[in-house]
Design an enzyme around this catalytic site. Structure first.
Site, PDB file in Angstrom:
ATOM      1  N   ASN A   1       8.300 -29.699 -15.093  1.00 59.87           N
ATOM      2  CA  ASN A   1       9.313 -30.425 -14.323  1.00 59.87           C
ATOM      3  C   ASN A   1      10.226 -29.521 -13.506  1.00 59.87           C
ATOM      4  OD1 ASN A   1       9.893 -29.973 -17.210  1.00 59.87           O
ATOM      5  ND2 ASN A   1      11.956 -30.639 -16.685  1.00 59.87           N
TER       6      ASN A   1
ATOM      7  N   GLN B   1       5.454 -35.676 -15.553  1.00 59.75           N
ATOM      8  CA  GLN B   1       5.596 -35.283 -14.140  1.00 59.75           C
ATOM      9  C   GLN B   1       4.285 -35.425 -13.365  1.00 59.75           C
ATOM     10  OE1 GLN B   1       8.304 -34.453 -12.372  1.00 59.75           O
ATOM     11  NE2 GLN B   1       9.715 -34.552 -14.099  1.00 59.75           N
TER      12      GLN B   1
ATOM     13  N   THR C   1       9.971 -55.749 -29.588  1.00 61.79           N
ATOM     14  CA  THR C   1       9.502 -56.701 -28.576  1.00 61.79           C
ATOM     15  C   THR C   1       9.162 -55.953 -27.300  1.00 61.79           C
ATOM     16  OG1 THR C   1      10.858 -58.419 -29.546  1.00 61.79           O
ATOM     17  CG2 THR C   1      10.162 -58.762 -27.268  1.00 61.79           C
TER      18      THR C   1
ATOM     19  N   CYS D   1      22.134 -28.390 -17.016  1.00 56.68           N
ATOM     20  CA  CYS D   1      23.524 -28.635 -17.386  1.00 56.68           C
ATOM     21  C   CYS D   1      23.539 -29.550 -18.609  1.00 56.68           C
ATOM     22  CB  CYS D   1      24.241 -29.304 -16.228  1.00 56.68           C
ATOM     23  SG  CYS D   1      26.002 -29.318 -16.458  1.00 56.68           S
TER      24      CYS D   1
END
Ligand code: PLP
Length: 392
Positions: free
Chosen positions: A160, A188, A246, A334
């Site tokens: 990624n 990805q 579900t 971050c």
């Protein structure tokens, strides 16, 4: 150059817009076609049929694997967790007391890395396969991490951060030679490049709807026929007892349609998007020859570009571009307000300073040549501005 009126979105590895046709396919399932596919009444059966149609569409895009090998989940993260924890728990309950070891790539997404850490706390041995400077985990590197008690290997199909595509068939062959199953996080890659689990020796594969023009909050896990996994959720036994809960019918329908649409234009899109990405890199390098493009000489995802720009910090570039309405991302991660160099770039051997000077630009099917030209011009201009201000 102001670009506020027409924003340019180049952060498709984070997420992207949905295919309008996939949105349209979803809409009736929020209102008139609201049945619970686990039920027996007519609305339930109708919902069930649509879920199965989505399963077939996804299976078809994976080299026509049997539809029953596709299990719907709540996201890519859940698919990764189910693959690793589900397989390890199945091995442990079949052979209590057996020594269990797994191998994961150093450049995996936290969905895999944190699951490996969790398993380590549960007494599972974990080794990390190191990438080369292009982010490739070679069969040799994998062999070094393997042990006689390795039961599972997890190496992502494509990264990624830098977009490197792994030599999946070879890595699967190494895993099998040691008697381990091979899982790949294809979050990805799925919908962007062709994947054929049966031909490539993939036993388990994770994907996520929102990375290929489907909705957020839905994913799937491919489980090779005959492979046993223990569920990680306890409940009503949906998805043939692997994933209770579900089913997210609108999400599944949207994801199925997005898979179909992505596959239908894949050949054309791969060439066009890679061409635009190469153009971006050429334009940037023509003015900033000191820029390093990562993983340029190995197989990369068509829309990925990761570049280190000496003399600036990626975060400042991202902020300046953001002010101009051009959305890209930094090469650093971050987490909880603290910026750390990306573990992917660090594992590839980049010094800390270079990690902080890295940006990631990721293109999508709607990206145009005009957008790429405007982005290159803005990137060059902002780099010079930041360098002049010594704002690095
Ligand atoms: N794996 C990879 C490689 C990813 O890039 C991501 C999301 O960025 C995930 C897993 C997690 O997927 P999701 O957001 O669906 O949980």
């Amino acid at each position: 150059m102001e670009n506020k009126d027409k924003p340019i979105y180049l952060d498709h590895a984070a997420t992207g817009p949905m295919w309008p046709e996939a949105v349209a396919a979803m809409l009736p399932f929020f209102t008139e076609r609201f049945g619970n596919p686990s039920g027996v009444c007519r609305p339930a059966q109708e919902a069930r049929r649509s879920v199965e149609e989505a399963r077939r569409k996804i299976a078809q895009t994976l080299g026509s694997v049997p539809p029953e090998t596709i299990y719907f989940t709540g996201c890519g993260t859940e698919s990764d967790n189910t693959a690793l924890t589900g397989y390890v728990n199945a091995v442990r309950s079949a052979e209590p007391g057996k020594s269990v070891h797994i191998v994961v790539g150093m450049t995996e997404h936290p969905a895999v890395l944190e699951t490996a850490r969790f398993l380590e706390h549960q007494g599972v041995g974990v080794s990390y396969a190191a990438p080369d400077p292009d982010g490739v985990i070679t069969p040799e590197s994998l062999k070094k991490a393997m042990r006689p008690d390795t039961v599972l290997v997890s190496i992502m199909y494509a990264n990624n951060v830098v977009g490197t595509v792994q030599p999946v068939s070879e890595l699967a062959a190494v895993s099998h030679a040691y008697g381990a199953v091979f899982h790949t996080d294809a979050v990805q890659a799925f919908g962007h490049i062709p994947i054929d689990p049966a031909a490539e020796g993939i036993d388990l594969l994770s994907a996520s709807g929102h990375k290929f023009g489907g909705p957020k909050g839905v994913g799937f896990l491919y489980v090779r026929e005959g492979l046993k996994l223990s569920p990680i959720l306890n409940g009503g036994g949906q998805e043939r007892h692997l994933r209770s809960g579900t089913l997210n019918v609108p999400g599944i329908v949207g994801m199925g349609e997005a898979a179909r649409l992505s596959a239908a234009c894949m050949d054309e899109a791969m060439v066009r998007i890679a061409g635009l990405r190469d153009l971006l890199e050429e334009l940037v390098l023509a003015e900033l020859p000191e820029v390093t493009i990562h993983s340029k000489n190995v197989r990369r995802l068509p829309g990925h570009s990761s570049m280190t720009i000496p003399g600036v910090t990626g975060e400042n570039v991202v902020l300046m571009m953001n002010l101009r309405g051009i959305f890209i991302s930094a090469g650093s991660a971050c987490t909880s307000g603290e910026t750390k160099p990306s573990h992917v770039l660090t594992a590839m051997g980049l010094p800390e300073k270079a990690c902080y000077a890295t940006v990631r630009i990721t293109l999508g099917v709607q990206t145009t040549r005009e957008e790429i030209e405007a982005t290159a011009a803005a990137l060059i201009e902002e780099t010079w501005k930041l360098r002049k201000m010594h704002l690095g």
